[in-house]
Design an enzyme around this catalytic site. Structure first.
Site, PDB file in Angstrom:
ATOM      1  N   ASP A 175      58.835  -1.573 -63.223  1.00 18.71           N
ATOM      2  CA  ASP A 175      58.416  -2.286 -62.028  1.00 18.71           C
ATOM      3  C   ASP A 175      59.260  -1.844 -60.835  1.00 18.71           C
ATOM      4  O   ASP A 175      60.392  -1.369 -60.992  1.00 18.71           O
ATOM      5  CB  ASP A 175      58.582  -3.793 -62.212  1.00 18.71           C
ATOM      6  CG  ASP A 175      57.651  -4.361 -63.276  1.00 18.71           C
ATOM      7  OD1 ASP A 175      56.620  -3.727 -63.556  1.00 18.71           O
ATOM      8  OD2 ASP A 175      57.962  -5.433 -63.822  1.00 18.71           O
ATOM      9  N   ARG A 176      58.740  -2.054 -59.649  1.00 20.10           N
ATOM     10  CA  ARG A 176      59.441  -1.651 -58.426  1.00 20.10           C
ATOM     11  C   ARG A 176      60.876  -2.185 -58.395  1.00 20.10           C
ATOM     12  O   ARG A 176      61.810  -1.466 -58.009  1.00 20.10           O
ATOM     13  CB  ARG A 176      58.667  -2.164 -57.210  1.00 20.10           C
ATOM     14  CG  ARG A 176      59.330  -1.889 -55.874  1.00 20.10           C
ATOM     15  CD  ARG A 176      58.457  -2.398 -54.734  1.00 20.10           C
ATOM     16  NE  ARG A 176      59.120  -2.197 -53.453  1.00 20.10           N
ATOM     17  CZ  ARG A 176      59.921  -3.089 -52.874  1.00 20.10           C
ATOM     18  NH1 ARG A 176      60.161  -4.253 -53.482  1.00 20.10           N
ATOM     19  NH2 ARG A 176      60.484  -2.837 -51.716  1.00 20.10           N
TER      20      ARG A 176
END
Length: 304
Positions: free
Chosen positions: A139-140
């Protein structure tokens, strides 16, 4: 001119009389898709520097060279000189220690400034006719180890290894509260949350999901845990710990507080696999960034 990926091998007596097609499929483990691409999309097959078809019958001592076609690059993926913390690189793969706050691949929301943009620039600097093939994604806001194949043939190997659970990853997370057990498995199916395109949740009709964890350190109101995934569902760690009442610190999407850290306190600290080309075991570790270390102090990754 950019260089496409190629393989060069000397044929031993054990492959004398074997058709080139069978050698490529069985011994080099080319996918049928890759072989078709070589035949029809500007790839080449040479034996002793002469072009041959897949029907050629090999002889001991032959030198086989496989020239893969140049790889197409998505027009939405532009090379950018983004700093990359590369901790391992060879002609087949990259292992990157990804910082938080940077997406892995472009999306509608983040069209530039991603790890993939930086990797494409890195490949172009090496004059390689390759594109970006992510093997695992983070995920970011998740930090840590990221495996990227540098060409399609390597990606085919890694995808197969991942499906067969031969790529092993472990994570560190800081979760709210104190867990009831030192070691446990969270076994709960995960699916998309109704009405959301982003959130996931535990639901009976979801896909099977299993998360193994071990408590490493306990603090007054939060706990450091080491995690191993048996499956790889979207947001699996975040959903599972929220489900048992211990969301990750900083993970406001799943009930975590952002008082101490401004992103989910999750870091991929270990990556281990048998290299598909060298057949040697590779094991990499990466310390968490300072935002997590400021919460939990020193960590000896080798003892986890």
């Amino acid at each position: 001119m950019k260089q496409p990926f190629s393989i060069k091998e000397k044929i031993g007596p054990e492959h004398d009389g074997v058709l080139l097609r069978d050698y490529l499929l069985k011994e080099q483990q080319l996918s049928r898709r890759a072989l078709k691409a070589i035949k029809f999309n500007e790839g080449f097959l040479y034996v002793n520097d002469e072009p041959k078809t897949v029907r050629y019958q090999l002889k001991a001592g032959d030198i086989v060279k496989i020239m893969f076609p140049p790889e197409g690059i998505s027009p939405s993926l532009l090379p950018e000189p983004i700093p990359l913390n590369i901790i391992y690189e060879d002609e087949h793969a990259l292992v990157i220690n990804k910082p938080p706050d940077i997406p892995v691949i472009p999306s509608q929301k983040y069209s530039t400034g991603t790890i993939a943009n930086g990797v494409l620039f890195h490949l172009e600097q090496q004059n390689l006719a390759y594109t970006v093939h992510t093997v695992n994604r983070l995920d970011r806001d998740t930090s840590g180890l990221l495996l990227i194949a540098k060409h399609r043939h390597a990606h085919d190997f890694f995808v197969k290894m991942q499906k067969e659970h031969h790529i092993h990853r472990r994570y560190l997370a800081v979760v709210h509260g104190t867990l009831d057990k030192d070691n446990d498995v969270i076994d709960a199916p995960i699916g998309r949350k109704e009405g959301s395109i982003i959130e996931r949740c535990v639901r009976p009709d979801g896909k099977p999901a299993r998360t193994h964890y071990k408590m490493i350190k306990t603090f007054s109101d939060f706990t450091l845990v080491a995690i191993r995934l048996e499956t790889g569902r979207t947001h699996q760690i975040r959903v599972h710990f929220s489900h048992i009442g211990h969301p990750l610190l900083g993970d406001d999407l799943y009930g975590g507080s952002t008082d101490r850290i401004q992103r989910q306190a999750l870091h991929s600290f270990e990556l281990r696999f048998i290299h598909p080309f060298t057949h040697q075991e590779q094991c990499f570790h990466a310390m968490p960034p300072t935002d997590i270390r400021s919460l939990v102090g020193d960590i000896n990754l080798q003892n986890l």
